[in-house]
Design a protein around this motif. Sequence first.
Motif, PDB file in Angstrom:
ATOM      1  N   ALA A  31      45.965  33.910  40.814  1.00 26.22           N
ATOM      2  CA  ALA A  31      46.214  32.323  40.478  1.00 26.22           C
ATOM      3  C   ALA A  31      47.284  32.504  39.585  1.00 26.22           C
ATOM      4  O   ALA A  31      48.076  31.586  39.342  1.00 26.22           O
ATOM      5  N   ALA A  32      47.276  33.359  38.438  1.00 26.59           N
ATOM      6  CA  ALA A  32      48.239  33.391  37.275  1.00 26.59           C
ATOM      7  C   ALA A  32      49.574  33.581  37.887  1.00 26.59           C
ATOM      8  O   ALA A  32      50.599  33.135  37.354  1.00 26.59           O
ATOM      9  N   VAL A  33      49.756  34.821  39.078  1.00 31.46           N
ATOM     10  CA  VAL A  33      51.072  34.735  39.618  1.00 31.46           C
ATOM     11  C   VAL A  33      51.456  33.683  40.329  1.00 31.46           C
ATOM     12  O   VAL A  33      52.792  33.348  40.131  1.00 31.46           O
ATOM     13  N   CYS A 119      55.348  38.403  41.089  1.00 33.63           N
ATOM     14  CA  CYS A 119      54.409  39.485  41.532  1.00 33.63           C
ATOM     15  C   CYS A 119      53.844  40.164  40.297  1.00 33.63           C
ATOM     16  O   CYS A 119      54.077  39.766  39.130  1.00 33.63           O
ATOM     17  N   GLY A 120      52.924  40.762  40.349  1.00 30.26           N
ATOM     18  CA  GLY A 120      52.176  41.832  39.226  1.00 30.26           C
ATOM     19  C   GLY A 120      53.064  42.884  38.973  1.00 30.26           C
ATOM     20  O   GLY A 120      53.863  43.327  39.953  1.00 30.26           O
ATOM     21  N   PRO A 152      48.740  41.767  33.970  1.00 33.95           N
ATOM     22  CA  PRO A 152      47.627  41.509  34.673  1.00 33.95           C
ATOM     23  C   PRO A 152      46.903  40.626  33.625  1.00 33.95           C
ATOM     24  O   PRO A 152      46.977  40.697  32.390  1.00 33.95           O
ATOM     25  N   LEU A 153      45.990  39.742  34.052  1.00 36.53           N
ATOM     26  CA  LEU A 153      44.935  38.988  33.232  1.00 36.53           C
ATOM     27  C   LEU A 153      43.944  39.707  32.960  1.00 36.53           C
ATOM     28  O   LEU A 153      43.238  40.486  33.787  1.00 36.53           O
ATOM     29  N   GLU A 158      39.424  43.979  30.194  1.00 37.17           N
ATOM     30  CA  GLU A 158      39.862  44.783  31.356  1.00 37.17           C
ATOM     31  C   GLU A 158      40.621  44.027  32.410  1.00 37.17           C
ATOM     32  O   GLU A 158      40.371  42.744  32.363  1.00 37.17           O
ATOM     33  N   ALA A 159      41.715  44.470  32.953  1.00 30.51           N
ATOM     34  CA  ALA A 159      42.430  43.822  33.921  1.00 30.51           C
ATOM     35  C   ALA A 159      41.361  43.388  34.953  1.00 30.51           C
ATOM     36  O   ALA A 159      40.538  44.098  35.505  1.00 30.51           O
ATOM     37  N   ILE A 160      41.815  42.373  35.334  1.00 31.08           N
ATOM     38  CA  ILE A 160      41.013  41.558  36.670  1.00 31.08           C
ATOM     39  C   ILE A 160      41.818  42.070  37.768  1.00 31.08           C
ATOM     40  O   ILE A 160      42.852  41.986  37.824  1.00 31.08           O
ATOM     41  N   SER A 161      40.942  42.880  38.690  1.00 32.17           N
ATOM     42  CA  SER A 161      41.501  43.471  39.882  1.00 32.17           C
ATOM     43  C   SER A 161      40.354  43.322  41.144  1.00 32.17           C
ATOM     44  O   SER A 161      39.268  43.046  40.717  1.00 32.17           O
TER      45      SER A 161
END
Length: 305
Positions: A31-33, A119-120, A152-153, A158-161
């Motif tokens: 959603a952030a992208v 993009c990330g 990364p959010l 920790e990064a959401i993945s």
Amino acid sequence: MIIEGWHQVPEAARGATIALGNMDGVHLGHAAVLRAAHAARPDLKLAALTFEPHPREHFRPDDPPFRLTLLPAKATALAAAGASFVFALPFDDAFAAMTAEAFVEEVLHRGLGAKHLACGPDFAFGHRRGGDVAFLAQEAEKRGMGLSVVPPLLHDGEAISSTRIRRLLQDGYPERAAEKLGRPWEICGPVVHGDKLGRVLGWPTANMWLGRHLEPARGVYAVTVALPDGTEAKGVANVGRRPTLGGDPQTRLETYIFDFAGDLYGQEIGVRLVRFLRPDAKFAGLEELKVAIAQDVEDAKAALG
């Protein structure tokens, strides 16, 4: 609106600002992208570009199913995050062989007429993942396309993945997965005919196959159910292979919907996992199973409030 491919794209969908990625699960990081793509060019239509099947499904077809969202659910979640169009590019041998430069030129530039990309930092594309973000920046600039690279959010440090969310679901923590998704994880699909045993036991269930969905921890969950009429109901569901009844070759999802009377066969529903209540268990017989189900119903009602 889902557009499958990059040839003959409708004029209305060309010239967008596009978020790129597999976006399995459409979590808060995805959603952030999308937000970054929109923020860079709020004057343009917002689109998402993804691949179908997921490249991992193409290259490793014998892997156990791992998908958080299949295409219809993914498109719904992307639309909820603001995308007007979802480009679902068919990922086949020919596409896998396309060079990174050809992807930028033929797909993004000529095919879609993209004006801006987001993009990330780990986005990779083209034959053998030959194109990275630095290459994309250089090639996009040559063609007058902007690029936003979105870090990364982080959540709980920790990064959401998608990988982390899958692990939480497999470990029986749907509420922690929901925090990273921004909504409860949902299994969508048609209701199929079971052996009607639930009816006999007094707990009629809506049966679904997991299909290409990730298999979460086997056991009993408190759930909410998105019904075909757009309403949401509460219920209790079991993910498993019914060991008390001799075992199934495939994992199924059986959902008892509270206070519901109606025929759902053949209709699409969405079962949203809220709380893991207990692991799958084998009971001595049907009476013991009935007692356990009655307790599961009470526990689910308490968990759902």
